[in-house]
Design an enzyme around this catalytic site. Structure first.
Site, short mmCIF file in Angstrom:
data_model
loop_
_atom_site.label_atom_id
_atom_site.label_comp_id
_atom_site.label_asym_id
_atom_site.label_seq_id
_atom_site.Cartn_x
_atom_site.Cartn_y
_atom_site.Cartn_z
N GLU A 293 58.31 39.25 92.85
CA GLU A 293 58.92 38.12 93.55
C GLU A 293 57.78 37.22 93.97
O GLU A 293 56.85 37.66 94.65
CB GLU A 293 59.74 38.61 94.76
CG GLU A 293 60.61 37.53 95.39
CD GLU A 293 59.91 36.81 96.51
OE1 GLU A 293 59.65 35.60 96.36
OE2 GLU A 293 59.63 37.43 97.54
N CYS A 327 58.57 32.71 101.45
CA CYS A 327 58.86 32.26 100.09
C CYS A 327 60.24 31.61 100.03
O CYS A 327 60.54 30.87 99.10
CB CYS A 327 58.77 33.42 99.11
SG CYS A 327 59.59 34.92 99.67
#
Length: 542
Positions: A293, A327
């Site tokens: 990720e 993020c």
């Protein structure tokens, strides 16, 4: 061996403590913060259950007061990586063959330790070492990590229960074997929960991990290792090897025993790791599983029917909680011209009330960014906008690193949807707004969908159900985690499995059963009860 069919307790998300003034949790956490801030610790590598020292030190400092040293950690290198791989290999035989419920019990015990006696310790470590306010630390280092340690065993049980159909006369079943080799877990600074999940999700399934925590978050990582040891994790199952990325990553990726990578971090680093694995593919004992990720350029898209107070709150929380160092943080907004005057007025008024400083002062909403390189990078983006004819800074823009790495919450209005700050990940408290003409909403949606290489999180705001359906369809591939009338941050384990695609990662959904599936290799078994004794088939008869 027992013959009980054991059910993992049905998990529930850990309640979030409020830390209101006068509450017992606030008082006890304050005492823990004062105690930990008053001491300096020395952090070893932990390999095969042993504390390893190298004498090559790195500092653990408070980002909000970088003159304050919390501790020093020993850095590893190629030698220590080889030691960790060897320890993983030695631990694998017993750990991978251990009954799955025994591995699960270690995770469940870690959850209860964290919910109880270690809650203040890990929260305080995260607040001091990563400059998180008390709420951001509580939802991360406590609640989300507790959820991982409770939900993952339940998901593992669910996965193991998925079995094939058996025809009459035979019995078919599937085993989910641990991957042969070690898992290289590389974790970021911004979420202690991710640091606690990436090495443990594979180990729950029987694998062993070599864990490289972010250099700017070794302080909390050390306490995480202590919790896992206290929970009964055997030596060598997880080996913590902090150090510079290349000095740890290069020998780990070069090992023929590499069985998988569990990564959260920058897109560039992940792509470099994938490229290295590709070049080394012929030398591995097995094809490594690659789970990552990475970055995001997360959006809020406002429809002309959006509820303005909800929209403004989502913009403030989504962009500026934890200084935008998520993020999933809101980084770009597409705003209809009809709403912008009122939204702008309310947004700037709300930002004016934001307080910023030391997380030990619980009245502060924002704190410092993580370190000097992050500070310089974010400041460079702000200065670029200041000197551009395509943008106007509406508020903030100030930055000061004299004591801590502080950057003001900054809102920029761009006149070009392809403006640099509308396309590139900044990872800081900077929100860029592009105002579109209401009649050109389809063009704005196209810019939203294609204006960034990422596809991690995104949110739409509308009170019109038909508009919600249409916006969701047109932005189908723009985000792996999609929010309707909510900010694009705050995924909860078991409720919103997390991950994105495109340049944002492999979308293997942490917080779900499907992530665990990546750390096992299936073996299908067929047992025939009355096997044939003649090779001839009926069709062969004359």
């Amino acid at each position: 061996m027992h013959n009980a069919f054991i059910d993992v307790p049905f998990p529930e998300n850990e309640p979030i403590l409020s830390y209101r003034p006068g509450s017992p949790e606030r008082e006890s956490l304050t005492e823990q913060l004062d105690s930990m801030a008053a001491e300096q610790i020395e952090i070893p590598l932990i390999i095969g259950g042993k504390e390893i020292t190298t004498g090559n030190f790195g500092d653990c400092r408070m980002p909000h007061d970088h003159g304050h040293l919390l501790g020093r950690y020993h850095k590893g290198g190629a030698k220590e990586v080889e030691m960790a791989i060897k320890a993983s290999r030695e631990a694998f035989a017993e750990w991978s063959e251990m009954p799955w419920e025994a591995r699960a019990s270690a995770m469940l015990k870690a959850a209860d330790l964290l919910a109880g006696p270690y809650r203040n310790i890990l929260n305080a470590a995260t607040m001091l070492g990563q400059s998180k306010n008390v709420f951001q630390a509580e939802v991360d280092a406590a609640c989300e990590l507790i959820d991982f340690y409770r939900f993952n065993p339940y998901f593992a049980q669910t996965l193991y229960q998925q079995q094939p159909w058996s025809a009459p006369g035979c019995w078919n079943y599937v085993e989910h074997r641990a991957l042969e080799g070690f898992i290289f877990a590389v974790t970021p600074f911004n979420f202690t929960s991710i640091a606690g999940n990436l090495p443990t999700a594979p180990t729950l399934m029987g694998c062993c991990s070599v864990w490289k925590p972010a250099s700017s978050a070794v302080y909390s990582a050390y306490y995480l290792m202590k919790i896992l040891e206290k929970a009964g994790l055997p030596p060598g199952v997880i080996n913590m090897v902090p150090g510079p990325g290349g000095q740890i990553g290069n020998p780990a990726l070069a090992s023929p025993e590499l069985a998988g990578v569990h990564f959260t971090g920058s897109t560039a680093v992940f792509q470099g790791m994938w490229e290295t694995i590709g070049k080394n593919i012929k030398q591995y004992h097995t094809y490594p599983r690659i789970v990552g990720e990475t970055g995001g350029k997360d959006f809020i898209f406002a429809h002309p029917s959006a509820d303005i107070p909800s929209l403004v709150t989502a913009m403030v929380r989504g962009a500026f909680e934890y200084q935008g160092q998520k993020c999933s943080a809101a980084s770009r907004v597409f705003m209809p011209e009809s709403l912008w005057p009122e939204v702008k007025e309310r947004l700037l008024a709300e930002i004016e009330t934001i307080t910023m400083g030391d997380p030990r002062d619980f009245t502060n909403f924002m704190n410092a960014v993580i370190d000097k390189p992050a500070f310089d990078s974010i400041a460079e983006y702000i200065e670029y906008a200041k000197n551009s004819g395509d943008a106007e800074i509406l508020c903030g823009g100030g930055h000061d690193d004299s004591k801590g790495y502080f950057i003001e919450p900054t809102v920029i209005q761009a006149t070009n949807p392809k403006f640099k700050l509308m396309c590139e990940e900044i990872f800081g408290p900077v929100l860029t707004v592009y105002v579109y003409l209401d009649r050109e909403i389809d063009l704005a949606l196209e810019h939203c969908n294609t204006g960034s290489p990422y596809a991690l999180t995104g949110a739409i705001f509308s009170r019109d159900r038909q508009a919600i359906v249409e916006l969701a369809a047109k932005l189908r591939h723009a985000a792996g985690n999609f929010y309707i009338n909510d900010k694009p941050t705050g995924a909860v384990v078991g409720q919103q499995p997390f991950g994105g695609s495109r340049a944002s990662g492999t979308n293997d959904k942490a917080g779900s059963m499907f992530n665990l599936l990546r750390w096992v290799s299936q073996r299908s078994t067929k047992e025939t009860f009355v096997p044939p004794t003649d090779y001839r088939y009926p069709f062969m008869q004359k």
